[in-house]
Design an enzyme around this catalytic site. Structure first.
Site, PDB file in Angstrom:
ATOM      1  N   GLU A 206    -109.094  52.819  50.716  1.00  0.00           N
ATOM      2  CA  GLU A 206    -107.691  52.617  50.335  1.00  0.00           C
ATOM      3  C   GLU A 206    -106.897  52.142  51.533  1.00  0.00           C
ATOM      4  O   GLU A 206    -107.248  52.439  52.671  1.00  0.00           O
ATOM      5  CB  GLU A 206    -107.068  53.972  49.933  1.00  0.00           C
ATOM      6  CG  GLU A 206    -107.201  54.289  48.507  1.00  0.00           C
ATOM      7  CD  GLU A 206    -106.588  55.624  48.130  1.00  0.00           C
ATOM      8  OE1 GLU A 206    -105.990  56.324  48.967  1.00  0.00           O
ATOM      9  OE2 GLU A 206    -106.730  55.956  46.946  1.00  0.00           O
ATOM     10  N   LEU A 209    -101.516  54.592  54.385  1.00  0.00           N
ATOM     11  CA  LEU A 209    -100.061  54.534  54.470  1.00  0.00           C
ATOM     12  C   LEU A 209     -99.615  55.321  55.707  1.00  0.00           C
ATOM     13  O   LEU A 209    -100.088  56.432  55.937  1.00  0.00           O
ATOM     14  CB  LEU A 209     -99.434  55.101  53.200  1.00  0.00           C
ATOM     15  CG  LEU A 209     -99.864  54.376  51.910  1.00  0.00           C
ATOM     16  CD1 LEU A 209     -99.435  55.139  50.672  1.00  0.00           C
ATOM     17  CD2 LEU A 209     -99.281  52.963  51.869  1.00  0.00           C
ATOM     18  N   LYS A 243    -100.902  72.207  51.833  1.00  0.00           N
ATOM     19  CA  LYS A 243     -99.455  72.325  51.697  1.00  0.00           C
ATOM     20  C   LYS A 243     -98.959  73.644  52.287  1.00  0.00           C
ATOM     21  O   LYS A 243     -99.620  74.668  52.164  1.00  0.00           O
ATOM     22  CB  LYS A 243     -99.077  72.233  50.217  1.00  0.00           C
ATOM     23  CG  LYS A 243     -99.443  70.878  49.617  1.00  0.00           C
ATOM     24  CD  LYS A 243     -99.506  70.904  48.111  1.00  0.00           C
ATOM     25  CE  LYS A 243    -100.107  69.606  47.591  1.00  0.00           C
ATOM     26  NZ  LYS A 243    -100.449  69.688  46.157  1.00  0.00           N
ATOM     27  N   GLU A 281    -100.491  63.305  41.407  1.00  0.00           N
ATOM     28  CA  GLU A 281    -100.054  63.238  42.801  1.00  0.00           C
ATOM     29  C   GLU A 281     -99.913  61.792  43.283  1.00  0.00           C
ATOM     30  O   GLU A 281    -100.788  60.961  43.022  1.00  0.00           O
ATOM     31  CB  GLU A 281    -101.064  63.965  43.707  1.00  0.00           C
ATOM     32  CG  GLU A 281    -101.175  65.445  43.393  1.00  0.00           C
ATOM     33  CD  GLU A 281    -101.927  66.242  44.476  1.00  0.00           C
ATOM     34  OE1 GLU A 281    -101.694  67.449  44.566  1.00  0.00           O
ATOM     35  OE2 GLU A 281    -102.746  65.649  45.210  1.00  0.00           O
ATOM     36  N   ARG A 297    -104.960  71.372  36.403  1.00  0.00           N
ATOM     37  CA  ARG A 297    -104.785  72.834  36.370  1.00  0.00           C
ATOM     38  C   ARG A 297    -103.358  73.160  36.799  1.00  0.00           C
ATOM     39  O   ARG A 297    -102.603  72.278  37.173  1.00  0.00           O
ATOM     40  CB  ARG A 297    -105.746  73.478  37.365  1.00  0.00           C
ATOM     41  CG  ARG A 297    -105.559  72.867  38.752  1.00  0.00           C
ATOM     42  CD  ARG A 297    -106.264  73.605  39.851  1.00  0.00           C
ATOM     43  NE  ARG A 297    -106.329  72.819  41.065  1.00  0.00           N
ATOM     44  CZ  ARG A 297    -105.380  72.710  41.974  1.00  0.00           C
ATOM     45  NH1 ARG A 297    -104.229  73.351  41.804  1.00  0.00           N
ATOM     46  NH2 ARG A 297    -105.522  71.965  43.046  1.00  0.00           N
TER      47      ARG A 297
HETATM   48  P1  ADP Z   1    -107.820  65.863  48.518  1.00  0.00           P
HETATM   49  O1  ADP Z   1    -108.255  65.889  47.079  1.00  0.00           O
HETATM   50  O2  ADP Z   1    -108.963  66.013  49.474  1.00  0.00           O
HETATM   51  O3  ADP Z   1    -106.689  66.780  48.792  1.00  0.00           O
HETATM   52  P2  ADP Z   1    -106.003  63.543  48.336  1.00  0.00           P
HETATM   53  O4  ADP Z   1    -106.422  62.225  47.809  1.00  0.00           O
HETATM   54  O5  ADP Z   1    -105.143  64.391  47.449  1.00  0.00           O
HETATM   55  O6  ADP Z   1    -107.317  64.356  48.779  1.00  0.00           O
HETATM   56  O7  ADP Z   1    -105.286  63.358  49.714  1.00  0.00           O
HETATM   57  C1  ADP Z   1    -104.911  64.461  50.501  1.00  0.00           C
HETATM   58  C2  ADP Z   1    -103.941  64.046  51.574  1.00  0.00           C
HETATM   59  O8  ADP Z   1    -104.546  63.045  52.428  1.00  0.00           O
HETATM   60  C3  ADP Z   1    -102.665  63.407  51.076  1.00  0.00           C
HETATM   61  O9  ADP Z   1    -101.689  64.353  50.699  1.00  0.00           O
HETATM   62  C4  ADP Z   1    -102.272  62.608  52.313  1.00  0.00           C
HETATM   63  O10 ADP Z   1    -101.741  63.508  53.277  1.00  0.00           O
HETATM   64  C5  ADP Z   1    -103.599  62.084  52.849  1.00  0.00           C
HETATM   65  N1  ADP Z   1    -103.930  60.761  52.276  1.00  0.00           N
HETATM   66  C6  ADP Z   1    -104.696  60.515  51.175  1.00  0.00           C
HETATM   67  N2  ADP Z   1    -104.776  59.185  50.905  1.00  0.00           N
HETATM   68  C7  ADP Z   1    -104.035  58.553  51.836  1.00  0.00           C
HETATM   69  C8  ADP Z   1    -103.681  57.173  52.105  1.00  0.00           C
HETATM   70  N3  ADP Z   1    -104.118  56.177  51.330  1.00  0.00           N
HETATM   71  N4  ADP Z   1    -102.879  56.916  53.165  1.00  0.00           N
HETATM   72  C9  ADP Z   1    -102.424  57.922  53.961  1.00  0.00           C
HETATM   73  N5  ADP Z   1    -102.703  59.226  53.776  1.00  0.00           N
HETATM   74  C10 ADP Z   1    -103.503  59.557  52.733  1.00  0.00           C
END
Ligand code: ADP
Length: 453
Positions: A206, A209, A243, A281, A297
């Protein structure tokens, strides 16, 4: 409005700690009998004391007790429970568990096994989001295994990029590649980490960001093609992708953005035929939302949504699972004021090392707009085997300013003796000028901790 569904006479709560209590409270209000399950380490836990019945399901390690499906099934049989609420964590996103319960004629209070499966595979989840019209982070269409394809995708979307595990969770298996030179190593590291953590080395790419906020929408589907949204939560204050503090509404989102994105998300979840509570999310940067995942959930941070909507989400989950439908329509939902949740962990507030042990003194704050969800009490010994979350402080006010004022006061009142907790960290946060302004992104807390360490 909240008449008791007639279908369930007894609900087994397949969880522990504050969330087991939370579910128990909803059951009590609905007049449904409750069964607590517990490991030998949790015989004295509050959820066991307050439930109508309890069953010991095994020794302390979670894999032998709270994750032990045969033991939980046996507990359902013994007690005659006709439904299971999984809480969050443990078996809450285990599609096989949902399927096994269904095969035994026991209702899983949550979505179908198939919906859990789709959203549990992040590549499949993203594909589904695209199909349903939800905006996603630009990136690879599917799994990536070789350097050549990775380089092609990364060049198309532009560096930096992030490599993420398809089976990911808890922030594991993610690696950032700042430039083309880092790509090959990031790819092999992410795959190795994903294999070790999840037994599956599929990864995807991805766009990374740089300064996003984490914004998530609460949804509830009726399982019959309709869904509603209950606004967003801003969960940008994170440490190691966990979080720490959540608020609703987000200080960065306007009412128009909420209505537009909430509408897109609710329509998508309705079209999916989704049943029950879910969270979609997003990362949010420069006015744009990018889907990252859906949790199928109840979330830890659900009470802030309850505070500003006055809707009991667990009550709605039970209603939907019982076939009684949602008690509210989108047009009935009003957002009132501002709510913040502080996660209270049994950890050193500077090093974050776990701090289990005996709680020698415990006094929770009270007063207008203050809610504490916790299974802890004076004389309770926190076992070392589980998550360090021991409670949540949720504060509501008419404005963000009033909420912060009340939170500062509530944190000052909170006493936990005998162990270390993250309360001092929250006292710092509530007095920080950036937090006062609502001026933070997902990297803010790590930067602050690095400075103050
Ligand atoms: P997990 O299921 O392991 O928690 P997530 O996809 O929800 O993974 O991502 C967790 C965190 O990782 C996000 O809240 C953000 O802080 C960071 N993150 C995920 N994807 C990106 C991205 N494309 N760019 C920047 N930070 C990211």
């Amino acid at each position: 409005m909240n008449t008791a569904p007639t279908m369930f006479s007894k609900i087994l709560i397949a969880n522990r700690g504050e969330i087991a209590l939370r579910v128990l409270r909803a059951c009590k209000e609905l007049g449904i009998a409750t069964v607590a399950v517990h490991s030998t380490a949790d015989a004295d836990a509050m959820h066991v004391r307050l439930a109508d019945e309890s069953v010991c399901i095994g020794p302390p390690p979670a894999r032998d007790s709270y994750l032990n499906i045969p033991q939980i099934l046996a507990a359902c049989e013994i007690t005659g429970a006709d439904a299971v609420h999984p809480g969050y964590g443990f078996l809450s996103e285990n599609a096989r568990f949902a399927d096994i319960l269904a095969a035994h004629g026991i209702t899983f209070i949550g979505p179908s096994g198939d919906h859990i499966r789709i959203m549990g595979d992040k590549i499949e989840a993203k594909r589904t989001a695209v199909r349903l019209g939800i905006p996603v982070v630009p990136g690879s269409k599917g799994a990536i295994s070789d350097d050549v394809t990775a380089a092609k995708v990364a060049n198309e979307i532009g560096f930096p990029v992030i490599i993420k595990a398809a089976a990911g969770g808890g922030g594991r298996g993610m690696k950032v590649a700042r430039t083309a030179d880092d790509l090959s190593e990031a790819l092999s590291n992410a795959r190795a980490e994903a294999k070790a953590a999840f037994g599956d080395d599929s990864v995807y790419i991805e766009k990374y960001l740089g300064k996003p906020r984490h914004i998530e929408f609460q949804v509830m589907g009726d399982g019959k093609g309709s869904a509603i949204h209950l606004g967003e939560r801003d969960c940008s204050l994170q440490r190691r992708h966990q979080k720490v503090w959540e608020e609703s509404p987000s200080p960065a989102i306007s009412a128009e953005q909420r209505e537009r994105m909430g509408g897109i998300v609710a329509k998508a979840i309705g079209d999916l035929g989704y049943a029950g509570a879910g969270t979609v999310e997003f990362l949010y940067e420069d006015g744009e939302f990018y889907f990252i995942e859906m949790n199928t959930r109840l979330q830890v941070e659900h009470p802030i949504t309850e505070a500003i909507t006055d809707i009991d989400l667990v009550n709605e989950q039970i209603r939907v699972a019982a076939g009684a439908g949602l008690s509210i329509k989108q047009e009935d939902i009003r957002f009132f004021g501002h709510a913040i949740e502080c996660r209270i962990n049994a950890e050193n507030p500077k090093t974050f090392a776990p701090s289990p042990g005996l709680i020698t003194g415990f006094h929770t704050p009270g007063g207008l707009g203050v809610r504490v969800d916790s299974g802890a009490y004076q004389g309770y010994r926190i076992p070392p085997y589980y998550d360090s979350l021991i409670g949540k402080l949720i504060v509501h006010g008419r404005t963000r300013q009033e909420c912060m004022m009340r939170l500062r006061r509530a944190l000052d009142e909170f006493v936990v003796d005998g162990i270390q907790t993250t309360i001092p960290l929250h006292r710092d946060l509530v007095n920080d000028p950036d937090i006062a302004e609502g001026n933070y992104d997902i990297h803010w807390l790590e930067k602050k901790l690095a400075i103050t360490a």
